[in-house]
Each structure stands twice: as structure tokens, then as C-alpha cells.
Design a protein around this motif. Structure first.
Motif, PDB file in Angstrom:
ATOM      1  N   THR A 176      47.199  49.303  31.015  1.00 17.32           N
ATOM      2  CA  THR A 176      46.849  47.952  30.600  1.00 17.32           C
ATOM      3  C   THR A 176      47.026  46.989  31.765  1.00 17.32           C
ATOM      4  O   THR A 176      47.910  47.169  32.609  1.00 17.32           O
ATOM      5  CB  THR A 176      47.698  47.469  29.417  1.00 17.32           C
ATOM      6  OG1 THR A 176      49.070  47.525  29.777  1.00 17.32           O
ATOM      7  CG2 THR A 176      47.455  48.304  28.174  1.00 17.32           C
ATOM      8  N   LYS A 177      46.134  46.002  31.798  1.00 17.94           N
ATOM      9  CA  LYS A 177      46.224  44.948  32.815  1.00 17.94           C
ATOM     10  C   LYS A 177      46.072  43.636  32.073  1.00 17.94           C
ATOM     11  O   LYS A 177      45.064  43.395  31.418  1.00 17.94           O
ATOM     12  CB  LYS A 177      45.107  45.103  33.833  1.00 17.94           C
ATOM     13  CG  LYS A 177      45.168  44.048  34.919  1.00 17.94           C
ATOM     14  CD  LYS A 177      44.068  44.041  35.991  1.00 17.94           C
ATOM     15  CE  LYS A 177      43.158  45.155  36.133  1.00 17.94           C
ATOM     16  NZ  LYS A 177      42.182  44.992  37.235  1.00 17.94           N
ATOM     17  N   VAL A 189      41.797  45.855  29.919  1.00 11.51           N
ATOM     18  CA  VAL A 189      42.056  44.523  30.455  1.00 11.51           C
ATOM     19  C   VAL A 189      42.207  43.545  29.293  1.00 11.51           C
ATOM     20  O   VAL A 189      41.342  43.470  28.426  1.00 11.51           O
ATOM     21  CB  VAL A 189      40.912  44.068  31.384  1.00 11.51           C
ATOM     22  CG1 VAL A 189      41.184  42.676  31.930  1.00 11.51           C
ATOM     23  CG2 VAL A 189      40.716  45.066  32.516  1.00 11.51           C
ATOM     24  N   LEU A 232      45.708  39.678  32.221  1.00 12.04           N
ATOM     25  CA  LEU A 232      45.329  38.568  33.092  1.00 12.04           C
ATOM     26  C   LEU A 232      45.925  37.288  32.549  1.00 12.04           C
ATOM     27  O   LEU A 232      46.111  37.132  31.340  1.00 12.04           O
ATOM     28  CB  LEU A 232      43.814  38.460  33.173  1.00 12.04           C
ATOM     29  CG  LEU A 232      43.081  39.719  33.637  1.00 12.04           C
ATOM     30  CD1 LEU A 232      41.572  39.448  33.681  1.00 12.04           C
ATOM     31  CD2 LEU A 232      43.565  40.182  35.001  1.00 12.04           C
ATOM     32  N   GLU A 241      42.681  39.590  28.428  1.00  9.37           N
ATOM     33  CA  GLU A 241      42.500  38.266  29.019  1.00  9.37           C
ATOM     34  C   GLU A 241      42.614  37.201  27.936  1.00  9.37           C
ATOM     35  O   GLU A 241      41.995  37.315  26.884  1.00  9.37           O
ATOM     36  CB  GLU A 241      41.125  38.199  29.677  1.00  9.37           C
ATOM     37  CG  GLU A 241      40.868  36.938  30.439  1.00  9.37           C
ATOM     38  CD  GLU A 241      39.594  37.013  31.266  1.00  9.37           C
ATOM     39  OE1 GLU A 241      39.393  36.094  32.064  1.00  9.37           O
ATOM     40  OE2 GLU A 241      38.804  37.957  31.110  1.00  9.37           O
ATOM     41  N   GLU A 278      37.686  48.401  31.938  1.00  9.32           N
ATOM     42  CA  GLU A 278      37.004  48.403  33.227  1.00  9.32           C
ATOM     43  C   GLU A 278      36.073  49.606  33.356  1.00  9.32           C
ATOM     44  O   GLU A 278      36.468  50.745  33.076  1.00  9.32           O
ATOM     45  CB  GLU A 278      38.020  48.431  34.376  1.00  9.32           C
ATOM     46  CG  GLU A 278      38.770  47.141  34.552  1.00  9.32           C
ATOM     47  CD  GLU A 278      39.740  47.179  35.726  1.00  9.32           C
ATOM     48  OE1 GLU A 278      39.971  48.249  36.328  1.00  9.32           O
ATOM     49  OE2 GLU A 278      40.296  46.116  36.030  1.00  9.32           O
TER      50      GLU A 278
END
Length: 75
Positions: A69-70, A8, A72, A10, A24
Motif C-alpha cells: 500500500t502507498k 494507492v 498519498l 489518495e 498502479e
């Protein structure tokens, strides 16, 4: 350890050019980078170090590991 990890990214609260990286479900993997490219590279480096530490401690890790991958967005 799951066979798939989600990294993640951010934006930092104080400087949106920087990204904080976590994984996560895996406490202790934390990194950062200026820009997405550097953040992802540093995230992979942190995951690699974590896996090396597990192997050194005799913990079995998956032979194949997928990392998604994420990203935000800033609030």
C-alpha cells in the motif's frame, strides 16, 4: 500481471475523510472508502474481484501475489 501490486490510497479532493483507491499499472481497479481501514478493505475486495474475472476468462494469475500500500497525502 505482476507478482506484486501497489494499492494507492489518495485522499478525495472534496472530503479528506474519504480515500480513492487505485492499483498502479492495472487500469480498471478503482474503489474508495471512508478512512484508511475501509479504503484498504475495499481495495482488496476490488483486487479480488479483478483476479476472479481474470481466472474466469482463463487468464493465468500468479500463485502468490504481494500487495503493498502507498498512502498519498492531500495536496
Amino acid at each position: 500481471l505482476p507478482a506484486e501490486l501497489v494499492m494507492v490510497l489518495e485522499p478525495d479532493e472534496d472530503d479528506a475523510k474519504w480515500f480513492v483507491v487505485t492499483v498502479e499499472g492495472v487500469p480498471g481497479i478503482v474503489s474508495q472508502g471512508k478512512g484508511l481501514t475501509e479504503a484498504v478493505a475495499n481495495g482488496f475486495e476490488a483486487i479480488s474481484a479483478f483476479l476472479g474475472s481474470l481466472a474466469k476468462d482463463g487468464v493465468e494469475v500468479p500463485a502468490k501475489l504481494t500487495v503493498r500500500t502507498k498512502v498519498l497525502r492531500a495536496a
